[in-house]
Design a protein around this motif. Structure first.
Motif, PDB file in Angstrom:
ATOM      1  N   GLU A  15       1.783  50.234  42.651  1.00 34.90           N
ATOM      2  CA  GLU A  15       0.943  49.091  42.879  1.00 34.90           C
ATOM      3  C   GLU A  15       0.240  48.589  41.813  1.00 34.90           C
ATOM      4  N   GLY A  16       0.591  47.266  41.384  1.00 35.60           N
ATOM      5  CA  GLY A  16      -0.143  46.613  40.158  1.00 35.60           C
ATOM      6  C   GLY A  16       0.059  46.911  38.886  1.00 35.60           C
ATOM      7  N   LYS A  17       1.384  47.718  38.950  1.00 36.16           N
ATOM      8  CA  LYS A  17       1.796  48.039  37.396  1.00 36.16           C
ATOM      9  C   LYS A  17       3.013  47.454  37.196  1.00 36.16           C
ATOM     10  N   GLY A  18       3.753  46.600  38.146  1.00 34.45           N
ATOM     11  CA  GLY A  18       4.698  45.981  37.661  1.00 34.45           C
ATOM     12  C   GLY A  18       6.148  46.422  37.726  1.00 34.45           C
ATOM     13  N   ARG A 326       2.506  54.912  32.414  1.00 34.98           N
ATOM     14  CA  ARG A 326       3.010  54.524  33.914  1.00 34.98           C
ATOM     15  C   ARG A 326       4.593  55.334  34.177  1.00 34.98           C
TER      16      ARG A 326
END
Length: 369
Positions: A15-18, A326
Motif C-alpha cells: 500500500e502506497g509503495k508503488g 521495499r
C-alpha cells in the motif's frame, strides 16, 4: 538459442509503495532472463508496448542476435516517440537478454562486458521530498539516513511541483546550509533541484551551493530546455548534472554539447545495459562524468552495478534512493549496502539476482493485450 516466451508483469510492493515493471524472457532450453522498465505510472505504458509490439516479434528469435533485435524493435516503435515509454520498454528487453546471455555462458554480466575494475561500490544516500519539509525536518531525515546507511555522499532532492519555478529560493538555500552544517565541511554533498528553477533562480542557488562546498547541482532547470541547462552549467563553477530524463544517445550528446559535464542517464530508461555502456563510451570520449540516476532496488540496481563496475574512472558513488527496503521480501540481494556503505557486485551467472519465486508470483500482476 530461441526465445519461446515473453511475459510482462508489474510487482506491487504494498500500500502506497508503488509498482515496478518487469519482463521475463524464456528460451527453448528453459533459461529465463529478467529485465526492468522505468516505473513511472507503474511502467504500464512500457509493458503494454512490450506485450503488443515487441513480444510477438521476439518469440522465435535467437537470444544471441541481441543487437539486431534491439535496433529492429527501436525502429519498429520509433513513431511512438522514440523517447520515454518505448525506450524504457527496450531497456527492460535489453537487461533481460543480458541476464539470459550470462546464464547461457555461465558468467556474470560484468565479465561479458569486459571485466570489473572494482567489486565493491560505495553508495550515496539520495534523500527525496525536501520541498515539503522544514529546515529541521530535512536535517533530521538526512542524519537518520547517514547513521543507517553510512553513505560516501548525500544528495538532497526537492521533488517539488514541476509546474512552478523559483518557489522558495531563500528556503532552499537555508536547507542546503543546514545540511552542510549538520554533516560538516568535508562531507560530499549534492543538490537535486528536480527542474525547479528558472535560469536566474538556478544561478542564485548555484552560487550559494558553491559557497557551501556542494559537489554537484542536479537538473537546476527544466530538462527539456537543453540550452538553458547548458547555460547554467557553463556559468557556474559547481558541476551541473542532468540526463535522468534523457532517453537516447543523441539526447545525451546534445546535453554534453550544451556544456553539461556530469551526465546521469538511467539504465531502466536509456537502453538498458547496452544503452548505458554506450553512454559510458560517449562520456569517456568527451571527458565528462557518468553518474547514472537509478532508483530501483532490484533488477535495475543489479544491472547498474554490473555496468558501473566496468568504468575505469568512476569517481562518484552509486545512488541509494528512498524506499530501498521495499523489495526485501522478494529480491534477496543486495537490497541494502553493507555496514560500511558498500554495494557488492554479484558473481553468479547473469545479473546474479536471487529472489523468492513464491513471493514474486504472489505480488505479480500480469500485463497482456
Amino acid at each position: 538459442m530461441k526465445i519461446t516466451k515473453v511475459e510482462t508483469f508489474q510487482v506491487a510492493w504494498g500500500e502506497g509503495k508503488g509498482r515496478s515493471a518487469f519482463v521475463r524472457i524464456e528460451t527453448e532450453d528453459g533459461l529465463t532472463g529478467l529485465g526492468e522498465a522505468s516505473p513511472m505510472q507503474g511502467g504500464l505504458a512500457s509493458l503494454t508496448i512490450i506485450a503488443a509490439d515487441m513480444a510477438p516479434f521476439l518469440v522465435g528469435q535467437d537470444v544471441l542476435d541481441h543487437a539486431v533485435l534491439l535496433d529492429t524493435l527501436f525502429h519498429k516503435c520509433v513513431k511512438l516517440g522514440p523517447e520515454g515509454a518505448a525506450t524504457a520498454a527496450l531497456a527492460a528487453i535489453d537487461i533481460a537478454l543480458w541476464d539470459l546471455k550470462g546464464k547461457l555462458f555461465g558468467q556474470p554480466v560484468y565479465k561479458l562486458l569486459g571485466g570489473a575494475w572494482r567489486t565493491s561500490l560505495p553508495c550515496y544516500a539520495s534523500v527525496g521530498g525536501n520541498a515539503w519539509r522544514t529546515v529541521d525536518q530535512v536535517v533530521e531525515v538526512v542524519e537518520r539516513r547517514v547513521a543507517k546507511e553510512k553513505p560516501a555522499a548525500v544528495k538532497i532532492r526537492w521533488d517539488g511541483d514541476r509546474t512552478k519555478l523559483d518557489v522558495d529560493i531563500p528556503g532552499d538555500i537555508a536547507k542546503a546550509r543546514a545540511v552542510r552544517k549538520a554533516l560538516g565541511d568535508d562531507f560530499v554533498l549534492g543538490f537535486d533541484a528536480n527542474n525547479g528553477y528558472s535560469v536566474g533562480g538556478a544561478m542564485r542557488v548555484g552560487r550559494a551551493l558553491e559557497d557551501l562546498g556542494y559537489t554537484w547541482f542536479e537538473e537546476p532547470v527544466q530538462h527539456y530546455h537543453v540550452s538553458a541547462m547548458g547555460e547554467v552549467a557553463q556559468r557556474l563553477d559547481i558541476t551541473v548534472s542532468a540526463g535522468e530524463q534523457t532517453y537516447t544517445l543523441q539526447g545525451l550528446k546534445d546535453l554534453i554539447n550544451a556544456g553539461v559535464r556530469m551526465v546521469q542517464p538511467d539504465i531502466v530508461k536509456m537502453g538498458g545495459i547496452t544503452g548505458l555502456m554506450q553512454c559510458a563510451a560517449i562520456a569517456y570520449a568527451n571527458g565528462v562524468d557518468l553518474v547514472p540516476h537509478q532508483t530501483q532496488p532490484s533488477i535495475g540496481h543489479l544491472a547498474n552495478l554490473h555496468v558501473l563496475s566496468t568504468i575505469m574512472h568512476l569517481n562518484k558513488p552509486v545512488e541509494l534512493a528512498d524506499g530501498w527496503e521495499r523489495v526485501g521480501s522478494v529480491f534477496k540481494n543486495p537490497s541494502q549496502p553493507d555496514a560500511d556503505g558498500l554495494f557488492h557486485l554479484p558473481t553468479a551467472p547473469g545479473l546474479g539476482a536471487e529472489f523468492n519465486e513464491e513471493e514474486l508470483r504472489k505480488r505479480s500482476i500480469p500485463i497482456s493485450v
